[in-house]
Scaffold this active site. Structure first.
Site, PDB file in Angstrom:
ATOM      1  N   ARG A  24     -11.354  74.722 -26.938  1.00 25.40           N
ATOM      2  CA  ARG A  24     -10.689  76.008 -26.789  1.00 25.40           C
ATOM      3  C   ARG A  24      -9.718  75.941 -25.606  1.00 25.40           C
ATOM      4  O   ARG A  24      -9.932  75.200 -24.639  1.00 25.40           O
ATOM      5  CB  ARG A  24     -11.710  77.125 -26.610  1.00 25.40           C
ATOM      6  CG  ARG A  24     -12.327  77.201 -25.232  1.00 25.40           C
ATOM      7  CD  ARG A  24     -13.389  78.271 -25.162  1.00 25.40           C
ATOM      8  NE  ARG A  24     -13.786  78.565 -23.801  1.00 25.40           N
ATOM      9  CZ  ARG A  24     -14.889  79.201 -23.455  1.00 25.40           C
ATOM     10  NH1 ARG A  24     -15.729  79.607 -24.392  1.00 25.40           N
ATOM     11  NH2 ARG A  24     -15.164  79.446 -22.188  1.00 25.40           N
TER      12      ARG A  24
ATOM     13  N   ASP B 210     -18.767  83.501 -26.398  1.00 25.99           N
ATOM     14  CA  ASP B 210     -18.921  82.199 -27.033  1.00 25.99           C
ATOM     15  C   ASP B 210     -19.988  82.233 -28.114  1.00 25.99           C
ATOM     16  O   ASP B 210     -20.570  83.275 -28.402  1.00 25.99           O
ATOM     17  CB  ASP B 210     -19.233  81.124 -25.988  1.00 25.99           C
ATOM     18  CG  ASP B 210     -18.676  79.775 -26.389  1.00 25.99           C
ATOM     19  OD1 ASP B 210     -19.376  79.049 -27.119  1.00 25.99           O
ATOM     20  OD2 ASP B 210     -17.539  79.459 -25.999  1.00 25.99           O
TER      21      ASP B 210
ATOM     22  N   GLU C 125     -10.677  59.236 -37.018  1.00 29.41           N
ATOM     23  CA  GLU C 125     -10.800  60.470 -37.798  1.00 29.41           C
ATOM     24  C   GLU C 125      -9.750  60.526 -38.898  1.00 29.41           C
ATOM     25  O   GLU C 125      -9.993  61.072 -39.976  1.00 29.41           O
ATOM     26  CB  GLU C 125     -10.670  61.684 -36.883  1.00 29.41           C
ATOM     27  CG  GLU C 125     -11.861  61.929 -35.980  1.00 29.41           C
ATOM     28  CD  GLU C 125     -11.755  61.264 -34.626  1.00 29.41           C
ATOM     29  OE1 GLU C 125     -12.554  61.585 -33.742  1.00 29.41           O
ATOM     30  OE2 GLU C 125     -10.860  60.404 -34.452  1.00 29.41           O
TER      31      GLU C 125
END
EC number: 4.1.1.98
Length: 519
Positions: free
Chosen positions: A182, A318, A243
């Site tokens: 974030r 959160d 990835e």
């Protein structure tokens, strides 16, 4: 169905009734969170906000709000239950890539070669004139306030970029790292990069700062990649596999990449069909830093990375359901923003479960099972209950073979994958207990656990910084509960024998059931 980019995925979801367009003006400040939260809790569709209040970029939310949409993003088209089963196949693929079985027959060797060839064939390729660079903002045109970045909760410190894929590379590595961290908006071209110390981006940054002290560290942040690439970034991909390669395996087509355009960042590559890309640097601190606010935690003082620009991040709501404490993290200065024409901004929120990370956790749980079973054949099932904030509690089902076996499994799980480093509670049960049924788990705990004998407490272990229950930030304890039947050596008493109805009686009642009219 395989998806080339996010727009292709949006179209596929819309055709299946898995996406709803919202044409009414909805504010990115709190309203989108409330709407997405209600829809997610009802098991509803992804939402595409065509007219976010005060902004021209559409906002995509709740994209992975059901296990089915997670599976669709990985190329599996099935309902929720079948999708979860199919995700175990992806776990088996990862298991084979992480630790291939030695071939016992010629046929096995052929399968191993086929897998190696598939991985090799899915290496990413670089393309020219990529869609993600159709529009370029630079200089004074760079203004992050033009993006509809969400403010998710009333007590948040400000707008928060939530679904950015952060692309980094360490000085000693050839492969790039993708991570989702974030990022707090603090200026027209500045974001706070909240990466925890053990995450790949933070490790790359620290290695760079040690090897090239005082040099700007290049970073790219991708918004709106294709679903396979996004999910690849949150999957435990083996270190030997990028990835981007894994995304190619899921997609069945090589990942197309583009070199960043900013000098100094152009060694990084981003998905060519991404919606928006932020390019820039983490710069060394120029001059004396501004004084820290009263009551704030101390600035980082140790290590080469401490010499870079930092800012106080948070508080933010959160995935725990609470606001977190403030902490110091590096500042990312955006030099250029590139994007597609008519770009879509992808966002989410985090809060008390269920939220989108919790749903991703439910889906990825199925990927974890074959990985664990490869290492620990005695594990027969594994469950991360979403109420446990994605990973803080794990229920392990096992085939017990000897006294002390459950404790071995506890420590094995804690140490096996980075994802389980922060798992605070592990409950181990026998094969007769359904790990996905709290009633059965509680029954096993209350009937098979002696608190003194069967509780394992481990102090001074790594803990999530967001866990305010730990006495020290980032350091706390773990607890394991052995809720298995006890073997000789674990108890001196005769162990209880479970009650079970006679099989012949059950068969007769099955026949009577319909006759009585109870069916």
């Amino acid at each position: 169905m395989k998806y080339r980019d996010l727009r292709d995925f949006i179209h596929g979801l819309e055709q299946r009734g898995e996406l709803r367009r919202v044409t009414q003006p909805v504010s990115p400040v709190l309203e989108m969170t409330e709407l997405c939260d209600r829809v997610l809790r009802a098991g509803g569709p992804a939402l595409l906000f065509d007219a976010p209040a005060g902004h021209r970029f559409p906002v995509l939310g709740n994209l992975f709000g059901t296990p089915r949409r997670v599976a669709l993003g990985m190329g599996v088209d099935a309902d929720d239950e079948a999708a979860l089963a199919s995700l175990r196949d992806i776990g088996r693929l990862l298991s084979a890539l992480k630790e291939p079985d030695p071939p016992k027959r010629l046929k096995d060797a052929g399968k191993l070669l086929s897998l190696a060839k598939a991985v090799w064939d899915m290496g990413p390729k670089t393309v020219s004139a990529p869609p993600c660079q159709e529009i370029v903002w630079e200089g004074d045109d760079v203004d992050l306030h033009k993006l509809p970045i969400q403010t998710c909760w009333p007590g948040d410190a400000g707008p928060l970029l939530t679904w950015g894929l952060t692309v980094t590379r360490g000085p000693n590595k050839t492969r790039q790292n993708l991570g989702i961290y974030r990022q707090q908006l603090i200026g027209r071209n500045k974001l706070i990069m909240r990466w925890l110390a053990h995450r790949g981006g933070a490790l790359d940054f620290r290695e760079f700062a040690l090897k090239h002290p005082g040099q700007p560290y290049p970073v790219a942040v991708v918004l709106g990649a294709d679903p396979a690439t996004m999910l690849g970034a949150v999957t435990p991909v083996p270190d030997s596999l990028s990835e981007y390669q894994f995304a190619g395996l899921l997609r069945g087509a090589r990942t197309e990449l583009a070199k960043c355009v900013t000098p100094g960042v152009d060694a990084l590559q981003v998905p060519a069909r991404a919606e928006i890309v932020l390019e820039g640097f983490i710069h060394p601190q120029q001059g004396a830093p501004a004084p820290a606010p009263e009551g704030a935690p101390p600035r980082p003082a140790a290590g080469a990375a401490a010499g870079y620009e930092h800012a106080l991040e948070g508080p933010y709501g959160d995935h725990t359901g609470y606001y977190n404490e403030q902490e110091w993290f590096p500042v990312f200065t955006v030099e250029r923003i590139t994007m597609r024409r008519d770009a879509i901004y992808h966002s989410t929120y985090t809060g008390k479960p269920p939220d989108e990370p919790a749903v991703l956790g439910v889906a990825l749980n199925e990927v974890f099972v074959p990985l664990l079973q490869k290492q620990f054949a005695e594990i027969t099932d594994f469950y991360l209950p979403p109420e446990g904030c994605s990973y803080r509690m794990a229920i392990v089902q096992m085939k017990k073979s000897y006294a002390g076996h459950a404790k071995r499994v506890m420590f094995g799980v804690w140490s096996f994958l980075r994802q389980f480093m922060y798992t605070k509670f592990i409950v181990v049960v026998d094969e007769d207990v359904n790990v996905r049924d709290w009633k059965e788990v509680i029954w096993a705990i209350t009937t098979r656990v002696d608190p003194a004998r069967d509780t394992v407490l481990v102090e001074n272990t790594p803990i999530d910084y967001l866990d305010f229950a730990s006495p020290v930030a980032g350091l706390g304890s773990k607890m394991g509960l052995d809720a298995t039947n006890k073997w000789p050596g674990e108890t001196q008493r005769e162990w209880g024998r479970p009650i079970e109805m006679d099989a012949a009686v059950k068969a007769r009642v099955d026949r009577l059931w319909t006759e009585i009219g109870l069916s």
